[in-house]
Scaffold this motif. Sequence first.
Motif, PDB file in Angstrom:
ATOM      1  N   ASN A 150     -42.076 -13.041  29.924  1.00 46.35           N
ATOM      2  CA  ASN A 150     -40.686 -12.712  30.183  1.00 46.35           C
ATOM      3  C   ASN A 150     -40.363 -12.705  31.666  1.00 46.35           C
ATOM      4  O   ASN A 150     -39.252 -13.076  32.071  1.00 46.35           O
ATOM      5  CB  ASN A 150     -40.357 -11.343  29.586  1.00 46.35           C
ATOM      6  CG  ASN A 150     -40.335 -11.381  28.056  1.00 46.35           C
ATOM      7  OD1 ASN A 150     -40.051 -12.412  27.456  1.00 46.35           O
ATOM      8  ND2 ASN A 150     -40.652 -10.252  27.425  1.00 46.35           N
ATOM      9  N   ARG A 151     -41.320 -12.309  32.477  1.00 49.78           N
ATOM     10  CA  ARG A 151     -41.074 -12.286  33.922  1.00 49.78           C
ATOM     11  C   ARG A 151     -41.026 -13.693  34.506  1.00 49.78           C
ATOM     12  O   ARG A 151     -40.279 -13.951  35.461  1.00 49.78           O
ATOM     13  CB  ARG A 151     -42.169 -11.474  34.620  1.00 49.78           C
ATOM     14  CG  ARG A 151     -42.039  -9.983  34.431  1.00 49.78           C
ATOM     15  CD  ARG A 151     -43.014  -9.223  35.311  1.00 49.78           C
ATOM     16  NE  ARG A 151     -42.818  -7.776  35.177  1.00 49.78           N
ATOM     17  CZ  ARG A 151     -43.547  -6.875  35.839  1.00 49.78           C
ATOM     18  NH1 ARG A 151     -44.511  -7.283  36.664  1.00 49.78           N
ATOM     19  NH2 ARG A 151     -43.314  -5.596  35.681  1.00 49.78           N
ATOM     20  N   ILE A 152     -41.815 -14.596  33.927  1.00 47.28           N
ATOM     21  CA  ILE A 152     -41.835 -15.959  34.445  1.00 47.28           C
ATOM     22  C   ILE A 152     -40.706 -16.802  33.870  1.00 47.28           C
ATOM     23  O   ILE A 152     -40.016 -17.531  34.599  1.00 47.28           O
ATOM     24  CB  ILE A 152     -43.197 -16.621  34.132  1.00 47.28           C
ATOM     25  CG1 ILE A 152     -44.328 -15.865  34.855  1.00 47.28           C
ATOM     26  CG2 ILE A 152     -43.202 -18.078  34.558  1.00 47.28           C
ATOM     27  CD1 ILE A 152     -45.707 -16.393  34.534  1.00 47.28           C
ATOM     28  N   PHE A 153     -40.487 -16.695  32.557  1.00 45.47           N
ATOM     29  CA  PHE A 153     -39.515 -17.571  31.900  1.00 45.47           C
ATOM     30  C   PHE A 153     -38.314 -16.825  31.324  1.00 45.47           C
ATOM     31  O   PHE A 153     -37.392 -17.454  30.809  1.00 45.47           O
ATOM     32  CB  PHE A 153     -40.198 -18.339  30.757  1.00 45.47           C
ATOM     33  CG  PHE A 153     -41.356 -19.178  31.203  1.00 45.47           C
ATOM     34  CD1 PHE A 153     -41.148 -20.392  31.832  1.00 45.47           C
ATOM     35  CD2 PHE A 153     -42.668 -18.752  31.003  1.00 45.47           C
ATOM     36  CE1 PHE A 153     -42.212 -21.164  32.251  1.00 45.47           C
ATOM     37  CE2 PHE A 153     -43.747 -19.530  31.416  1.00 45.47           C
ATOM     38  CZ  PHE A 153     -43.510 -20.728  32.039  1.00 45.47           C
ATOM     39  N   GLY A 154     -38.346 -15.480  31.398  1.00 46.97           N
ATOM     40  CA  GLY A 154     -37.271 -14.710  30.796  1.00 46.97           C
ATOM     41  C   GLY A 154     -35.980 -14.736  31.599  1.00 46.97           C
ATOM     42  O   GLY A 154     -35.899 -15.205  32.714  1.00 46.97           O
ATOM     43  N   ILE A 203     -53.239  -6.873  24.638  1.00 46.37           N
ATOM     44  CA  ILE A 203     -53.185  -8.249  25.151  1.00 46.37           C
ATOM     45  C   ILE A 203     -51.821  -8.862  24.868  1.00 46.37           C
ATOM     46  O   ILE A 203     -51.230  -9.529  25.731  1.00 46.37           O
ATOM     47  CB  ILE A 203     -54.299  -9.110  24.526  1.00 46.37           C
ATOM     48  CG1 ILE A 203     -55.670  -8.630  25.003  1.00 46.37           C
ATOM     49  CG2 ILE A 203     -54.109 -10.584  24.897  1.00 46.37           C
ATOM     50  CD1 ILE A 203     -56.834  -9.374  24.369  1.00 46.37           C
ATOM     51  N   GLN A 204     -51.285  -8.628  23.660  1.00 47.91           N
ATOM     52  CA  GLN A 204     -49.983  -9.189  23.298  1.00 47.91           C
ATOM     53  C   GLN A 204     -48.880  -8.613  24.172  1.00 47.91           C
ATOM     54  O   GLN A 204     -47.969  -9.341  24.608  1.00 47.91           O
ATOM     55  CB  GLN A 204     -49.682  -8.919  21.824  1.00 47.91           C
ATOM     56  CG  GLN A 204     -48.514  -9.727  21.283  1.00 47.91           C
ATOM     57  CD  GLN A 204     -48.789 -11.222  21.326  1.00 47.91           C
ATOM     58  OE1 GLN A 204     -49.743 -11.710  20.734  1.00 47.91           O
ATOM     59  NE2 GLN A 204     -47.940 -11.963  22.030  1.00 47.91           N
ATOM     60  N   ASN A 205     -48.936  -7.316  24.456  1.00 49.63           N
ATOM     61  CA  ASN A 205     -47.946  -6.701  25.342  1.00 49.63           C
ATOM     62  C   ASN A 205     -48.017  -7.309  26.737  1.00 49.63           C
ATOM     63  O   ASN A 205     -46.980  -7.576  27.372  1.00 49.63           O
ATOM     64  CB  ASN A 205     -48.182  -5.190  25.426  1.00 49.63           C
ATOM     65  CG  ASN A 205     -47.793  -4.482  24.142  1.00 49.63           C
ATOM     66  OD1 ASN A 205     -46.949  -4.969  23.387  1.00 49.63           O
ATOM     67  ND2 ASN A 205     -48.403  -3.337  23.880  1.00 49.63           N
ATOM     68  N   PHE A 206     -49.239  -7.542  27.203  1.00 47.65           N
ATOM     69  CA  PHE A 206     -49.414  -8.154  28.528  1.00 47.65           C
ATOM     70  C   PHE A 206     -48.841  -9.567  28.548  1.00 47.65           C
ATOM     71  O   PHE A 206     -48.158  -9.969  29.508  1.00 47.65           O
ATOM     72  CB  PHE A 206     -50.900  -8.170  28.895  1.00 47.65           C
ATOM     73  CG  PHE A 206     -51.200  -8.830  30.203  1.00 47.65           C
ATOM     74  CD1 PHE A 206     -50.955  -8.161  31.391  1.00 47.65           C
ATOM     75  CD2 PHE A 206     -51.715 -10.117  30.252  1.00 47.65           C
ATOM     76  CE1 PHE A 206     -51.231  -8.777  32.614  1.00 47.65           C
ATOM     77  CE2 PHE A 206     -51.983 -10.735  31.457  1.00 47.65           C
ATOM     78  CZ  PHE A 206     -51.741 -10.056  32.642  1.00 47.65           C
ATOM     79  N   ILE A 207     -49.108 -10.348  27.493  1.00 45.82           N
ATOM     80  CA  ILE A 207     -48.590 -11.714  27.410  1.00 45.82           C
ATOM     81  C   ILE A 207     -47.065 -11.706  27.426  1.00 45.82           C
ATOM     82  O   ILE A 207     -46.428 -12.504  28.141  1.00 45.82           O
ATOM     83  CB  ILE A 207     -49.107 -12.404  26.126  1.00 45.82           C
ATOM     84  CG1 ILE A 207     -50.611 -12.612  26.192  1.00 45.82           C
ATOM     85  CG2 ILE A 207     -48.401 -13.742  25.912  1.00 45.82           C
ATOM     86  CD1 ILE A 207     -51.212 -13.117  24.896  1.00 45.82           C
ATOM     87  N   ASN A 208     -46.464 -10.816  26.645  1.00 44.01           N
ATOM     88  CA  ASN A 208     -45.001 -10.750  26.562  1.00 44.01           C
ATOM     89  C   ASN A 208     -44.383 -10.388  27.909  1.00 44.01           C
ATOM     90  O   ASN A 208     -43.356 -10.954  28.309  1.00 44.01           O
ATOM     91  CB  ASN A 208     -44.588  -9.725  25.512  1.00 44.01           C
ATOM     92  CG  ASN A 208     -44.985 -10.156  24.104  1.00 44.01           C
ATOM     93  OD1 ASN A 208     -45.199 -11.335  23.844  1.00 44.01           O
ATOM     94  ND2 ASN A 208     -45.098  -9.190  23.196  1.00 44.01           N
ATOM     95  N   ILE A 209     -45.007  -9.448  28.623  1.00 55.21           N
ATOM     96  CA  ILE A 209     -44.490  -9.041  29.928  1.00 55.21           C
ATOM     97  C   ILE A 209     -44.554 -10.188  30.917  1.00 55.21           C
ATOM     98  O   ILE A 209     -43.581 -10.503  31.615  1.00 55.21           O
ATOM     99  CB  ILE A 209     -45.277  -7.815  30.459  1.00 55.21           C
ATOM    100  CG1 ILE A 209     -44.991  -6.583  29.613  1.00 55.21           C
ATOM    101  CG2 ILE A 209     -44.933  -7.547  31.914  1.00 55.21           C
ATOM    102  CD1 ILE A 209     -45.869  -5.393  29.950  1.00 55.21           C
TER     103      ILE A 209
END
Length: 220
Positions: free
Chosen positions: A216-220, A207-213
Motif C-alpha cells: 500500500n505504501r508503494i502502490f497505494g 507476514i501478510q500484514n507486512f506485505i499489505n503495508i
Amino acid sequence: MGILKPHRPSDYPSLLLYILDETHITITLLTALAILYTKDAHVVWFAIGALNSSLSAKLLKNLIRNPRPTSKTITTKTTIPKSSSSSFEKEKENKKNLKSSSSLKTYKIKNKKTYGMPSTHSTSLTFYFIYLIPFLINKNLNSNFQFFRNLLSILGISIYWLLGLWSRKKLGYHNLKQIFGGILFGSFLAFIWKFIYLKFPFIGLNIQNFINIVWNRIFG
C-alpha cells in the motif's frame, strides 16, 4: 558461476546443461515474480525457506568438508557427412553404405572451489519439489482447465527436479552420495519449514500484514 562472472552457453556440451547449471537464477526470478503476482504470505514464507535451504547447504558443506569429484572432461560427437572426393566407380560401390565422419569437441568442466556434501543445487531443487508437489496435489480444483494446469505444473516441476539432479552428476560437480545427501537435506528442510508455518498461524498473519503495508505504501 555467479551473476558477476556468468558462464556462457558455449562453455557447456549442450544448451540444456547450461540452463540447468543456471538454475539458481531461473528459480530466483520465478519466485520473485510469484511473490509480486500473489502477494501471499505463504509464498513469501516459501521463498524465505528456499533461500534458507541454499544457505544451510553451504554452511553444512563447510562443516562436513567433503571434497568434490576431480575435474571432468566431457566429449561430444557431431556427425558430419563424408565428402565425396572419390572416383565414380568407388562412389557407386559405396552408394548404399555411405559412411560418416565424426567431429569431436571436448569440454573441460572447471572444479568449483567449495566442498561437495551436500549438493546445494540438489538441496534447493528438492526443497521446491517436496514443498510444492503436495500443495499442488491437494489443491481444490473447480474445472477441467485447472486440473490440467495443475497436472502440467506437477509434471514440469518433477522433470525439472530430475534433470537438475542429473546435471550435477553429468557436469562432474558432485558424486551420487553428495546428490543424495542434498535430496535428504532438502526434504528435511521442506517438511520442517511447512510444519512451522502450519503449526504457528501467527507467522502467516504477520507476514501478510507486512506485505499489505509495504504494498500500500508503494502502490497505494
